[in-house]
Design a protein around this motif. Structure first.
Motif, PDB file in Angstrom:
ATOM      1  N   LYS A   1       8.723  -0.584  -7.798  1.00 23.74           N
ATOM      2  CA  LYS A   1       7.776  -1.184  -6.866  1.00 23.74           C
ATOM      3  C   LYS A   1       6.412  -1.341  -7.511  1.00 23.74           C
ATOM      4  O   LYS A   1       5.714  -2.343  -7.313  1.00 23.74           O
ATOM      5  N   GLY A   2       6.039  -0.356  -8.318  1.00 25.49           N
ATOM      6  CA  GLY A   2       4.771  -0.444  -9.026  1.00 25.49           C
ATOM      7  C   GLY A   2       4.683  -1.660  -9.920  1.00 25.49           C
ATOM      8  O   GLY A   2       3.609  -2.270 -10.059  1.00 25.49           O
ATOM      9  N   VAL A   3       5.807  -2.049 -10.530  1.00 24.52           N
ATOM     10  CA  VAL A   3       5.812  -3.245 -11.381  1.00 24.52           C
ATOM     11  C   VAL A   3       5.618  -4.505 -10.525  1.00 24.52           C
ATOM     12  O   VAL A   3       4.888  -5.426 -10.912  1.00 24.52           O
TER      13      VAL A   3
ATOM     14  N   SER B   1      -7.250  -2.469  -7.386  1.00 21.92           N
ATOM     15  CA  SER B   1      -5.826  -2.503  -7.726  1.00 21.92           C
ATOM     16  C   SER B   1      -5.014  -1.689  -6.738  1.00 21.92           C
ATOM     17  O   SER B   1      -5.387  -0.585  -6.352  1.00 21.92           O
ATOM     18  N   ARG B   2      -3.867  -2.249  -6.338  1.00 20.52           N
ATOM     19  CA  ARG B   2      -2.976  -1.565  -5.390  1.00 20.52           C
ATOM     20  C   ARG B   2      -1.804  -0.897  -6.082  1.00 20.52           C
ATOM     21  O   ARG B   2      -1.002  -0.212  -5.443  1.00 20.52           O
ATOM     22  N   ALA B   3      -1.655  -1.091  -7.381  1.00 21.67           N
ATOM     23  CA  ALA B   3      -0.443  -0.666  -8.077  1.00 21.67           C
ATOM     24  C   ALA B   3      -0.444   0.805  -8.479  1.00 21.67           C
ATOM     25  O   ALA B   3       0.591   1.481  -8.409  1.00 21.67           O
ATOM     26  N   LYS B   4      -1.592   1.324  -8.914  1.00 20.40           N
ATOM     27  CA  LYS B   4      -1.637   2.660  -9.519  1.00 20.40           C
ATOM     28  C   LYS B   4      -0.981   3.765  -8.697  1.00 20.40           C
ATOM     29  O   LYS B   4      -0.276   4.615  -9.257  1.00 20.40           O
ATOM     30  N   PRO B   5      -1.227   3.854  -7.377  1.00 17.07           N
ATOM     31  CA  PRO B   5      -0.633   4.969  -6.619  1.00 17.07           C
ATOM     32  C   PRO B   5       0.881   5.038  -6.695  1.00 17.07           C
ATOM     33  O   PRO B   5       1.459   6.116  -6.514  1.00 17.07           O
ATOM     34  N   TRP B   6       1.545   3.920  -6.981  1.00 14.32           N
ATOM     35  CA  TRP B   6       3.000   3.907  -7.012  1.00 14.32           C
ATOM     36  C   TRP B   6       3.560   4.717  -8.177  1.00 14.32           C
ATOM     37  O   TRP B   6       4.724   5.098  -8.160  1.00 14.32           O
ATOM     38  N   TRP B   7       2.748   4.988  -9.184  1.00 18.33           N
ATOM     39  CA  TRP B   7       3.216   5.878 -10.259  1.00 18.33           C
ATOM     40  C   TRP B   7       2.333   7.130 -10.399  1.00 18.33           C
ATOM     41  O   TRP B   7       2.834   8.196 -10.692  1.00 18.33           O
ATOM     42  N   GLU B   8       1.035   7.003 -10.143  1.00 15.14           N
ATOM     43  CA  GLU B   8       0.163   8.160 -10.301  1.00 15.14           C
ATOM     44  C   GLU B   8       0.500   9.270  -9.308  1.00 15.14           C
ATOM     45  O   GLU B   8       0.317  10.454  -9.605  1.00 15.14           O
ATOM     46  N   PHE B   9       0.990   8.922  -8.127  1.00 16.85           N
ATOM     47  CA  PHE B   9       1.358   9.928  -7.129  1.00 16.85           C
ATOM     48  C   PHE B   9       2.415  10.881  -7.667  1.00 16.85           C
ATOM     49  O   PHE B   9       2.445  12.061  -7.306  1.00 16.85           O
ATOM     50  N   PHE B  10       3.267  10.387  -8.570  1.00 15.26           N
ATOM     51  CA  PHE B  10       4.347  11.190  -9.138  1.00 15.26           C
ATOM     52  C   PHE B  10       4.020  11.685 -10.544  1.00 15.26           C
ATOM     53  O   PHE B  10       4.906  12.088 -11.301  1.00 15.26           O
ATOM     54  N   ASN B  11       2.744  11.638 -10.911  1.00  9.96           N
ATOM     55  CA  ASN B  11       2.263  12.135 -12.210  1.00  9.96           C
ATOM     56  C   ASN B  11       2.785  11.325 -13.395  1.00  9.96           C
ATOM     57  O   ASN B  11       3.084  11.884 -14.462  1.00  9.96           O
TER      58      ASN B  11
ATOM     59  N   ILE C   1       0.841  -1.201   0.000  1.00  7.73           N
ATOM     60  CA  ILE C   1       0.000   0.000   0.000  1.00  7.73           C
ATOM     61  C   ILE C   1       0.873   1.247   0.000  1.00  7.73           C
ATOM     62  O   ILE C   1       1.636   1.494   0.935  1.00  7.73           O
ATOM     63  N   PHE C   2       0.752   2.051  -1.036  1.00 10.00           N
ATOM     64  CA  PHE C   2       1.614   3.221  -1.194  1.00 10.00           C
ATOM     65  C   PHE C   2       1.471   4.200  -0.029  1.00 10.00           C
ATOM     66  O   PHE C   2       2.466   4.721   0.480  1.00 10.00           O
ATOM     67  N   SER C   3       0.248   4.458   0.404  1.00  7.22           N
ATOM     68  CA  SER C   3       0.024   5.446   1.463  1.00  7.22           C
ATOM     69  C   SER C   3       0.624   5.023   2.795  1.00  7.22           C
ATOM     70  O   SER C   3       0.861   5.855   3.675  1.00  7.22           O
ATOM     71  N   ILE C   4       0.909   3.725   2.954  1.00  3.79           N
ATOM     72  CA  ILE C   4       1.481   3.205   4.197  1.00  3.79           C
ATOM     73  C   ILE C   4       2.991   3.066   4.108  1.00  3.79           C
ATOM     74  O   ILE C   4       3.727   3.499   5.002  1.00  3.79           O
TER      75      ILE C   4
ATOM     76  N   SER D   1      18.977  14.318  -5.914  1.00  6.82           N
ATOM     77  CA  SER D   1      19.255  12.912  -6.199  1.00  6.82           C
ATOM     78  C   SER D   1      18.370  11.975  -5.373  1.00  6.82           C
ATOM     79  O   SER D   1      17.969  10.911  -5.859  1.00  6.82           O
ATOM     80  N   TYR D   2      18.065  12.357  -4.126  1.00  3.36           N
ATOM     81  CA  TYR D   2      17.184  11.519  -3.304  1.00  3.36           C
ATOM     82  C   TYR D   2      15.787  11.447  -3.909  1.00  3.36           C
ATOM     83  O   TYR D   2      15.162  10.382  -3.944  1.00  3.36           O
ATOM     84  N   HIS D   3      15.283  12.557  -4.431  1.00  2.00           N
ATOM     85  CA  HIS D   3      13.968  12.556  -5.064  1.00  2.00           C
ATOM     86  C   HIS D   3      13.963  11.667  -6.308  1.00  2.00           C
ATOM     87  O   HIS D   3      13.030  10.886  -6.516  1.00  2.00           O
ATOM     88  N   ARG D   4      14.983  11.795  -7.131  1.00  2.00           N
ATOM     89  CA  ARG D   4      15.053  10.964  -8.342  1.00  2.00           C
ATOM     90  C   ARG D   4      15.130   9.489  -7.973  1.00  2.00           C
ATOM     91  O   ARG D   4      14.469   8.643  -8.604  1.00  2.00           O
ATOM     92  N   THR D   5      15.916   9.173  -6.956  1.00  2.00           N
ATOM     93  CA  THR D   5      16.041   7.788  -6.506  1.00  2.00           C
ATOM     94  C   THR D   5      14.704   7.264  -5.999  1.00  2.00           C
ATOM     95  O   THR D   5      14.312   6.131  -6.306  1.00  2.00           O
ATOM     96  N   SER D   6      13.994   8.079  -5.245  1.00  2.00           N
ATOM     97  CA  SER D   6      12.703   7.661  -4.684  1.00  2.00           C
ATOM     98  C   SER D   6      11.679   7.393  -5.777  1.00  2.00           C
ATOM     99  O   SER D   6      10.930   6.415  -5.720  1.00  2.00           O
ATOM    100  N   VAL D   7      11.651   8.258  -6.788  1.00  2.00           N
ATOM    101  CA  VAL D   7      10.704   8.065  -7.881  1.00  2.00           C
ATOM    102  C   VAL D   7      11.040   6.791  -8.659  1.00  2.00           C
ATOM    103  O   VAL D   7      10.158   5.964  -8.933  1.00  2.00           O
ATOM    104  N   ALA D   8      12.308   6.621  -9.012  1.00  2.00           N
ATOM    105  CA  ALA D   8      12.714   5.444  -9.787  1.00  2.00           C
ATOM    106  C   ALA D   8      12.393   4.156  -9.038  1.00  2.00           C
ATOM    107  O   ALA D   8      11.857   3.189  -9.609  1.00  2.00           O
ATOM    108  N   SER D   9      12.718   4.109  -7.745  1.00  2.08           N
ATOM    109  CA  SER D   9      12.459   2.895  -6.970  1.00  2.08           C
ATOM    110  C   SER D   9      10.963   2.656  -6.777  1.00  2.08           C
ATOM    111  O   SER D   9      10.503   1.507  -6.750  1.00  2.08           O
TER     112      SER D   9
END
Length: 363
Positions: free
Chosen positions: A38-40, A56-66, A9-12, A26-34
């Protein structure tokens, strides 16, 4: 992937504190990439659990970052989702520059091993291919390369990122090398990649013993390769020397920790003028030198190098010593919010000049 259902769960468990992304951080880029990787993982979990739509539990892992999901990459061997192509919705708001700190338009992400009943057999076979340095013979890599080439044909390489964790990190490494051979240098985020070497960083505490072992090993393999000239692998491809992936390692992770020792050894051998011995040793194993190379060949444009053979890399090492190996190998550590934990990250850079001298050594 342990830790119960909450880790899905992304929110958790995700980096939901990053409500505004600074792409120069760099920390932001790393967080988005990882998070995209995780979304996959969650995409495949949702498929196996038959969760669709609102469940579905997957969408927030990428939609949160647009980001939006453009394509899922399916392994025809077991019909599993092993990768995905994501597109950044706000890409057109950024000025086109060669700056690597601008956001990507596309991120192609690969998950690691999934031990679910539908994927266990195929993924473990690929894990063995990583161990024996023959991941390039798998159909999954060929399929991934085709998907990457399709995306790269639409955009210049600064607009395309690769990302992967564990087994997926191995895919991303080989894919990045293959694209570099064609002069496409893709920004790549490689989390806890596998390495087919004895984990001396874990087994030996003495720096001297580790150094002596690695020098002896390189010398023996280089000598054998020289004697068995017809079985010696090719020299470094100069085209890959400019490709500098971001490697994320944990010293307590048996799967990837030896990369730390590999780059320390690489830098030391360069410093004493023994780079050729190190390169030859890294490209060969005693087993392949003695048994020979009688296996079927791969496409000529596909990188067949061992995963760990990298001329250059930007390395982030998590120095934390968790009690559980799952934590050391986990993906969540790379978006950890606790600044005190992130303070244990050591960032180093190994970039070798054309003459083989190291610009910066690992501590």
């Amino acid at each position: 992937m342990g830790g119960g259902k909450n880790i899905e769960i992304f929110s958790i468990s995700g980096p939901s504190h990053l409500t505004s992304i600074d792409w120069t951080n760099s920390y932001h880029r790393t967080s988005v990439a990882s998070s995209l990787v995780k979304g996959v993982y969650i995409l495949e979990m949702d498929r196996q659990d038959k969760l669709v739509g609102p469940e579905s539990r997957a969408k927030p892992w990428w939609e949160f970052f647009n980001f939006t999901l453009v394509e899922t990459l399916i392994d025809q061997s077991d019909c599993s989702i092993y990768g995905a192509v994501f597109e950044y919705e706000l890409y057109n708001l950024y000025q086109r520059t060669a700056d690597l700190n601008v956001p990507p338009r596309y991120v192609i992400a690969f998950r690691g091993t999934n031990l679910g009943s539908e994927t266990r057999l195929c993924d473990l076979k690929l894990d063995l291919r990583c161990f024996f340095n023959c991941l390039h013979r798998g159909k999954r890599l060929l399929h991934a390369i085709q998907a990457i080439k399709t995306i790269v044909a639409k955009q210049s390489e600064p607009a395309v990122w690769l990302a992967g964790h564990s087994l997926g990190a191995g895919l991303a490494l080989l894919a990045g090398k293959t694209m570099a051979k064609s002069d496409f240098l893709l920004q790549s985020y490689i989390f806890n990649p596998p390495i087919s070497s004895i984990p001396l960083e874990q087994l030996l505490h003495s720096k001297m013993l580790k150094g002596v072992f690695r020098i002896t090993e390189s010398t023996i393999k280089a000598t054998l390769a020289k004697i068995l000239k017809d079985r010696q692998v090719q020299e470094d491809d100069p085209k890959t020397a400019s490709w500098i992936p971001y490697l994320y390692l944990n010293k307590s992770d048996l799967i990837c920790s030896e990369y730390v020792g590999y780059f320390k050894h690489k830098a030391f051998m360069s410093k004493i003028g023994a780079s050729k011995i190190e390169r030859t040793g890294a490209r060969n194993s005693v087993r392949t030198l003695l048994v020979g190379r009688r296996r079927k060949s791969s496409p000529s444009d596909l990188s067949t190098e061992p995963l760990h053979v990298l001329p250059s890399a930007d390395i982030t090492v998590n120095m934390n010593n968790p009690t559980e190996s799952k934590t050391a190998h986990g993906l969540h550590q790379w978006w950890e919010q606790d600044s005190a934990l992130r303070a244990n990250w050591q960032i180093s850079c190994i970039r070798l000049c054309p003459k083989g001298k190291s610009v910066k050594l690992l501590n």
